[in-house]
Design an enzyme around this catalytic site. Structure first.
Site, PDB file in Angstrom:
ATOM      1  N   LEU A  99       0.822  -1.219   0.000  1.00 16.32           N
ATOM      2  CA  LEU A  99       0.000   0.000   0.000  1.00 16.32           C
ATOM      3  C   LEU A  99       0.852   1.264   0.000  1.00 16.32           C
ATOM      4  O   LEU A  99       0.359   2.344   0.268  1.00 16.32           O
ATOM      5  CB  LEU A  99      -0.950  -0.006   1.208  1.00 16.32           C
ATOM      6  CG  LEU A  99      -2.002  -1.121   1.188  1.00 16.32           C
ATOM      7  CD1 LEU A  99      -2.834  -1.122   2.466  1.00 16.32           C
ATOM      8  CD2 LEU A  99      -2.918  -0.964  -0.022  1.00 16.32           C
ATOM      9  N   SER A 100       2.122   1.110  -0.292  1.00  9.63           N
ATOM     10  CA  SER A 100       3.043   2.235  -0.449  1.00  9.63           C
ATOM     11  C   SER A 100       3.191   3.067   0.816  1.00  9.63           C
ATOM     12  O   SER A 100       2.954   4.272   0.836  1.00  9.63           O
ATOM     13  CB  SER A 100       2.575   3.109  -1.616  1.00  9.63           C
ATOM     14  OG  SER A 100       3.682   3.555  -2.310  1.00  9.63           O
ATOM     15  N   ASP A 142       2.954   6.587  -7.085  1.00 10.29           N
ATOM     16  CA  ASP A 142       2.560   6.359  -5.692  1.00 10.29           C
ATOM     17  C   ASP A 142       2.411   7.684  -4.941  1.00 10.29           C
ATOM     18  O   ASP A 142       1.440   7.910  -4.218  1.00 10.29           O
ATOM     19  CB  ASP A 142       3.616   5.503  -4.968  1.00 10.29           C
ATOM     20  CG  ASP A 142       3.847   4.173  -5.661  1.00 10.29           C
ATOM     21  OD1 ASP A 142       3.009   3.784  -6.492  1.00 10.29           O
ATOM     22  OD2 ASP A 142       4.873   3.527  -5.365  1.00 10.29           O
ATOM     23  N   TYR A 191      14.373  -3.825 -10.265  1.00  8.79           N
ATOM     24  CA  TYR A 191      13.480  -2.733 -10.688  1.00  8.79           C
ATOM     25  C   TYR A 191      14.199  -1.791 -11.665  1.00  8.79           C
ATOM     26  O   TYR A 191      13.700  -1.511 -12.758  1.00  8.79           O
ATOM     27  CB  TYR A 191      12.987  -1.972  -9.448  1.00  8.79           C
ATOM     28  CG  TYR A 191      12.015  -0.835  -9.750  1.00  8.79           C
ATOM     29  CD1 TYR A 191      10.642  -1.010  -9.583  1.00  8.79           C
ATOM     30  CD2 TYR A 191      12.461   0.409 -10.174  1.00  8.79           C
ATOM     31  CE1 TYR A 191       9.750   0.026  -9.842  1.00  8.79           C
ATOM     32  CE2 TYR A 191      11.578   1.448 -10.434  1.00  8.79           C
ATOM     33  CZ  TYR A 191      10.224   1.252 -10.261  1.00  8.79           C
ATOM     34  OH  TYR A 191       9.350   2.274 -10.531  1.00  8.79           O
TER      35      TYR A 191
HETATM   36  C1  GLA Z   1       6.639   0.980  -7.518  1.00  4.98           C
HETATM   37  C2  GLA Z   1       7.112   2.368  -7.889  1.00  4.98           C
HETATM   38  C3  GLA Z   1       6.122   3.059  -8.834  1.00  4.98           C
HETATM   39  C4  GLA Z   1       5.788   2.150 -10.029  1.00  4.98           C
HETATM   40  C5  GLA Z   1       5.419   0.753  -9.563  1.00  4.98           C
HETATM   41  C6  GLA Z   1       5.225  -0.195 -10.721  1.00  4.98           C
HETATM   42  O1  GLA Z   1       5.451   1.049  -6.758  1.00  4.98           O
HETATM   43  O2  GLA Z   1       7.252   3.168  -6.729  1.00  4.98           O
HETATM   44  O3  GLA Z   1       6.642   4.278  -9.276  1.00  4.98           O
HETATM   45  O4  GLA Z   1       6.836   2.138 -10.958  1.00  4.98           O
HETATM   46  O5  GLA Z   1       6.404   0.203  -8.696  1.00  4.98           O
HETATM   47  O6  GLA Z   1       4.116   0.206 -11.463  1.00  4.98           O
END
Ligand code: GLA
Length: 320
Positions: A99-100, A142, A191
């Site tokens: 959930l960031s 996000d 990533y």
């Molecule tokens: C993470 C990154 C985002 C995005 C997603 C993949 O959440 O923080 O910026 O790139 O991965 O969609």
């Protein structure tokens, strides 16, 4: 961490210069691994929040146990050009839940220290701070959702132009998040490598990006037409593309997604966020929560949409 129970604004005894910032976590409905390429995405801010209080101090410090917290707050302070602060953090966003929580932490600090800042500018500052703190070249999705999401809506964001529009999200649909239990810090995943490959136009990566952007537009169309079966099909196609073309899924996550797909009342599910483990998102019919939890054999977090930290309750839609 326990849910914040008491709104901090009623606390007494704040010394001069004490500030409070609050920001929500986010889900991404669709549009994965396209933000850093200027693609369109459809995240939503959700009803889980991080609250940060702070006051000026001789040096940056954090009194709460937050993974990587000091690096984040210091980087955020540098971006905002503010003097060192001593901060404390409360959150009901489980760390590593997908959930960031990191975006919510950064946006909460920006909202607390610079409440009058433009929301899009704040999101960009938070993105730069996250890149600086972690070395991961994340996109802006996000932070943007946490800053400018709208209750009752998803946020259609063009990451190339930063134009955005709130898209109504139907009340009958529930957003469920399931933690796969495979945790990873993005700094220890490929990533950045995926980003480089996509930027270089590697064919499979490119195919994912082009097809995913088309799916975002299809998803918005299906939301407008309340075509829930189509939403589900698009989620499934997104997962297959992330699994086979972008290669950010894992066998464990694929198995979880398969179980969710088979649950009664589940329209569709897919890996969410950066991937390499992490969480999955499922869209379900209201009332299908128990069936989903039983099918995936894991706890589920049911979220509803919320306002971002830089949205006032009276604000209208975003820039068209
Ligand atoms: C993470 C990154 C985002 C995005 C997603 C993949 O959440 O923080 O910026 O790139 O991965 O969609």
């Amino acid at each position: 961490m326990p849910a914040p129970k008491t709104p901090l604004r009623i606390c007494v005894g704040f010394s001069e210069g004490t500030w409070l910032g609050r920001a929500p976590g986010r889900v991404n409905l669709i549009g994965e691994h396209v933000d850093y390429l200027g693609g369109v995405v459809l995240p939503a801010a959700v009803n889980r929040h991080t609250e940060v209080t702070g006051h000026p101090a001789a040096e940056w410090s954090i009194s709460s146990r937050v993974k990587g917290g000091l690096a984040y707050i210091r980087a955020m302070g540098e971006e905002l050009g503010v003097e060192p602060q001593s901060v404390s953090v409360r959150s009901n966003i489980p760390s590593g839940s997908g959930l960031s929580s990191s975006a919510a932490l950064l946006v909460a600090i920006a909202a607390g220290l610079k409440p009058d800042m433009d929301g899009a500018e704040a999101a960009l500052a938070c993105q730069r701070a996250e890149q600086r703190a972690t070395g991961v070249q994340v996109g802006v999705m996000d932070q943007f959702a946490s800053a400018l999401g709208r209750k009752g809506h998803a946020l259609l964001l063009d990451c190339g132009t930063l134009k955005y529009r709130a898209v109504p999200f139907p009340g009958e649909l529930l957003i469920a998040i399931i933690d796969s239990g495979e945790h990873r810090s993005l700094a220890h995943t490929p990533y950045n490598e995926r980003r480089r490959e996509a930027e270089a136009g590697q064919p499979n990566r490119r195919r994912h990006v082009v097809s995913e952007i088309a799916r975002v537009h299809g998803f918005v169309d299906a939301l407008d037409n309340r075509d829930f079966d189509r939403l589900g099909r698009l989620l499934k196609e997104s997962h297959v593309s992330l699994r086979d073309d972008f290669e950010v899924s894992t066998p464990h996550v694929d198995a979880l997604v398969d179980k969710a797909w088979a649950a009664p009342g589940c329209y569709g599910a897919r890996i969410m966020g950066a991937g390499f483990g992490g969480s999955i998102l499922a869209l379900i019919r209201r009332g299908a929560e128990k069936a989903l939890a039983a099918a995936v054999e894991r706890p589920i977090i049911v979220c509803s949409t919320a306002d971002g930290a830089f949205v006032s309750p009276r604000a209208g839609g975003g820039a068209a």
